[in-house]
Design a protein around this motif. Structure first.
Motif, short mmCIF file in Angstrom:
data_model
loop_
_atom_site.label_atom_id
_atom_site.label_comp_id
_atom_site.label_asym_id
_atom_site.label_seq_id
_atom_site.Cartn_x
_atom_site.Cartn_y
_atom_site.Cartn_z
N ALA A 135 0.83 -1.21 0.00
CA ALA A 135 0.00 0.00 0.00
C ALA A 135 0.87 1.26 0.00
O ALA A 135 0.56 2.25 -0.68
CB ALA A 135 -0.93 -0.01 1.22
N CYS A 138 2.13 2.01 -3.45
CA CYS A 138 1.09 2.58 -4.28
C CYS A 138 0.90 4.07 -3.93
O CYS A 138 0.87 4.93 -4.81
CB CYS A 138 -0.20 1.79 -4.04
N ALA A 142 1.45 7.21 -6.41
CA ALA A 142 0.27 7.83 -7.02
C ALA A 142 -0.41 8.91 -6.18
O ALA A 142 -1.22 9.68 -6.70
CB ALA A 142 -0.75 6.73 -7.34
N MET A 164 -5.58 -3.76 0.61
CA MET A 164 -5.85 -3.62 -0.82
C MET A 164 -7.27 -4.15 -1.03
O MET A 164 -7.50 -5.35 -0.93
CB MET A 164 -4.81 -4.48 -1.53
N LEU A 213 -6.96 0.88 0.78
CA LEU A 213 -6.92 1.38 -0.60
C LEU A 213 -8.05 0.66 -1.34
O LEU A 213 -8.01 -0.56 -1.49
CB LEU A 213 -5.57 1.12 -1.24
N LEU A 230 -9.27 4.94 -7.61
CA LEU A 230 -8.66 4.45 -6.37
C LEU A 230 -8.86 5.47 -5.25
O LEU A 230 -8.64 6.67 -5.45
CB LEU A 230 -7.17 4.21 -6.60
N SER A 288 -2.92 2.65 -10.96
CA SER A 288 -2.25 2.94 -9.67
C SER A 288 -2.20 1.67 -8.83
O SER A 288 -1.19 1.35 -8.20
CB SER A 288 -3.01 4.00 -8.89
N MET A 289 -3.30 0.93 -8.83
CA MET A 289 -3.37 -0.28 -8.03
C MET A 289 -2.37 -1.33 -8.53
O MET A 289 -1.87 -2.15 -7.76
CB MET A 289 -4.80 -0.82 -8.06
N ILE A 291 0.56 -0.86 -9.37
CA ILE A 291 1.87 -0.64 -8.74
C ILE A 291 1.95 -1.55 -7.51
O ILE A 291 2.96 -2.20 -7.27
CB ILE A 291 2.02 0.84 -8.31
N MET A 292 0.85 -1.57 -6.76
CA MET A 292 0.80 -2.41 -5.57
C MET A 292 0.73 -3.89 -5.96
O MET A 292 1.44 -4.74 -5.41
CB MET A 292 -0.41 -2.04 -4.73
N TYR A 295 4.01 -5.37 -7.21
CA TYR A 295 4.90 -5.62 -6.08
C TYR A 295 4.45 -6.88 -5.35
O TYR A 295 5.27 -7.75 -5.04
CB TYR A 295 4.87 -4.41 -5.14
#
Ligand SMILES: Cc1cc2nc3c(=O)[nH]c(=O)nc-3n(C[C@H](O)[C@H](O)[C@H](O)COP(=O)(O)OP(=O)(O)OC[C@H]3O[C@@H](n4cnc5c(N)ncnc54)[C@H](O)[C@@H]3O)c2cc1C
Length: 594
Positions: A135, A138, A142, A164, A213, A230, A288-289, A291-292, A295
């Protein structure tokens, strides 16, 4: 209780001998603060914490599980809160975080090893801080400056945790059809309403605040995934001075009762006009999500590696001790009624399958981590771009291949125990149960394979693969070591090249080709990756004295002879295409009418 000794020598070998991390850090202005001495200390400390604090509550956590107390209250098993406090107070949550907001700025090449250790010793526990880390990544990428200032420091310190919230009862893989709504209030905030399910760490007693998130749709959002936004939705609203304000209107409705990771609270989360704030621009929530999620996907590979490593260590110890039957070649212990089962070739097969997986998957995760670091920290834009392409190509492999192979490894190791692996006493069945989820969440493995073959291979006409194959062939050409892994890796590269051509040629005429071939393509690709990793390990060990190094070459021999040939079976299955499954009429599966 399971036993565990962190494989620090293997970790150092990969970090320094194979990937020359020290040179990489020194040659990169943004990483020149990282040195091997500090990293060594970090690894030693995490090895102790994992073994002495997390492992002892792994079994009890499984037996007690997280519990829903009613009224939205969820408690973690005994010992989890104390362990979490120790973990957070020692600064582990913010190890890889942005230093501008209180993180410690260590690269993924380091944090992947600490993550491996916590996933090895306690998969349930590991999920709490890892969701928070995802999180923060992210938010760091963003969120607005104000949001970063509000949330990051407390999350890096572990005082607040993160979640998430994507999945809904009717929307798992297909997030484009989510129903959670976000109504603007006109003051910059939104009212978020909807139900999210399967939310890891959605509620618990480890932290004073939980930062959710949440993916939701604004009133006039376009249909499908292009209309997803988001939102950051804290359990307790945060006052201007950073202190906790009133309770937000969201709560856990229940928790799931699961096959494994029982100490991880998997919650149904109800948002009832809860106050939330947009992160990034409207309708860009999915990117954007991602990115999380990207990972987390590499981290899920590490969860698999953790299961595989713990299973191997315990099975190897058991096999040396358990005496059954006589060795075919010699009586190793004539004074005893039977020999240790480790003398039997078939038991060694199971152990070595797991050992191959642990070593190759650790090396592969480190390779991907190095690419992630190059993408993030490199001062050379071209190098960063090449690394980004590798990350895109290899993330689904790191998630899906590593977790598929990990489950196999845990089952092989459970088998080493015979019936004693099936009963609870030795802890092996828990490892299998815990590891299983890694194949399912963060995008089921079949979907990861589709991402690889559909988005990363077919959509750019095989360019990413061609470049990766070029890198592998150049590396093999440059090797000094004289070992069968060289020819084997070149053969595997040819196989993947051929498969890529076949699929690309077929997709225009066969609609289901990608969907039908993706998993086998991904497995063939994964074996190539493992082969490349063994080539690197053999090269790094070449000419060095001592059993530790000569055993690297022997393990590569085992991989070439006993594991890599599976690539041919997957290749044949890709060549067979999707017709064998699409030939059936729908009625064939409609068992209700037969
Ligand atoms: C313990 C646990 C923890 C979780 N934690 C979280 C969390 O923290 N946050 C969160 O948001 N979610 C979480 N999840 C949800 C998880 O990410 C989803 O379960 C997963 O993504 C799959 O979605 P689904 O269960 O709805 O399955 P479905 O989407 O219904 O898929 C079912 C099957 O169909 C296949 N399938 C679906 N679509 C296609 C297609 N187009 N082509 C080919 N095959 C397809 C899938 O591969 C799968 O095998 C968690 C789940 C569990 C069990």
């Amino acid at each position: 209780m399971s036993v565990y000794n962190a494989p620090l020598n293997d970790m150092r070998f990969i970090l320094t001998d194979v990937f020359k991390a020290h040179e990489f850090w020194q040659n990169n202005d943004n990483l020149s603060h990282v040195d091997m001495e500090t990293v060594d200390m970090i690894l030693e400390e995490m090895a102790k914490l994992s073994k002495n604090v997390l492992l002892p509550i792994n079994r009890s956590g499984d037996e007690e599980g997280a519990t829903f107390q009613g009224d939205g209250v969820v408690t973690t098993p005994e010992g989890f809160k104390e362990a979490y406090n120790q973990y957070a107070e020692s600064g582990w949550v913010g190890l890889g975080g942005n230093p501008e907001y209180g993180g410690q700025g260590f690269p993924k090449m380091v944090t992947m090893l600490t993550e491996e250790m916590i996933f090895t010793t306690n998969q349930s526990f590991a999920l709490y801080p890892n969701l928070t880390v995802g999180a923060t990544l992210c938010l760091n990428a963003a969120a607005s400056e104000e949001q970063k200032k509000t949330y990051l420091e407390k999350m890096y310190s572990g005082e607040w945790s993160g979640t998430m919230c994507l999945t809904e009862p009717h929307a798992g893989t297909d997030l484009g059809i989510i129903k959670t709504k976000a109504e603007p209030n006109g003051d910059g905030s939104f009212d978020i309403s909807g139900t999210k399910i399967f939310i890891t760490g959605g509620e618990h007693d480890l932290t004073e605040n939980i930062i959710h998130l949440v993916l939701a749709k604004t009133p006039d959002a376009p249909a499908g995934s292009k209309g997803i936004s988001l939102f950051v939705v804290p359990k307790f609203l945060v006052n201007e001075d950073g202190s906790l304000g009133e309770r937000n209107t969201l709560a856990a409705g229940s928790i799931e009762h699961k096959m494994g990771i029982k100490a991880s609270a998997t919650c149904v989360m109800n948002f009832d006009n809860a106050k939330g704030w947009l992160v990034g621009a409207e309708n860009t929530g999915l990117s954007s999500m991602f990115i999380m999620m990207n990972y987390e996907r590499v981290t899920m590979g590490l969860q698999g590696l953790g299961g595989s490593e713990l299973a191997y260590q315990n099975a190897a110890l058991y096999a040396v001790d358990r005496a059954q039957g006589r060795s075919d070649t010699q009586f190793q212990s004539p004074e005893k009624p039977a020999d240790a089962i480790v003398h039997h070739a078939d038991v060694r097969r199971m152990l070595l399958n797991a050992k191959v997986n642990s070593e190759a998957s650790r090396c592969f995760a480190m390779y991907v981590a190095k690419q992630l670091d190059a993408e993030k920290f490199s001062t050379d834009p071209e190098a960063a771009q090449i690394a980004a392409a590798r990350v895109a190509l290899l993330t689904p492999v790191a998630k899906a291949f590593l977790t598929d192979k990990a489950l196999e490894a845990t089952i092989d190791c459970q088998q080493v125990f015979g019936g004693h692996g099936y009963v609870r006493e030795w802890g092996m069945e828990q490892i299998v149960r815990d590891t299983r989820i890694a194949q399912i969440y963060e995008g089921a493995n079949g979907i990861q394979a589709l991402d690889l073959l559909g988005r990363k291979v077919a959509r750019n006409d095989g360019k990413y693969v061609t470049n990766f194959l070029g890198e592998i062939r150049d590396y093999i050409d440059s090797m000094q070591a004289d070992h069968g892994i060289k020819q084997a890796t070149l053969g595997a590269a040819d196989t993947v090249e051929e498969l890529t051509k076949t699929v690309l040629a077929n997709i225009s005429t066969r609609k289901n080709e990608i969907n039908g071939c993706a998993v086998d393509y991904m497995h063939a690709f994964g074996y190539l990756c493992y082969s490349y990793m063994f080539a690197m390990m053999v090269e790094a060990a070449d000419g060095k004295e001592g059993e530790f190094y000569t055993n690297k070459a022997k393990l590569a021999d085992y991989f070439v002879g006993r594991v890599l040939p599976r690539i041919d079976a997957h290749a044949q299955m890709v060549q067979a295409g999707s017709d064998p499954m699409m030939n059936f009429d729908l009625d064939y599966f409609n068992v209700a009418v037969s």
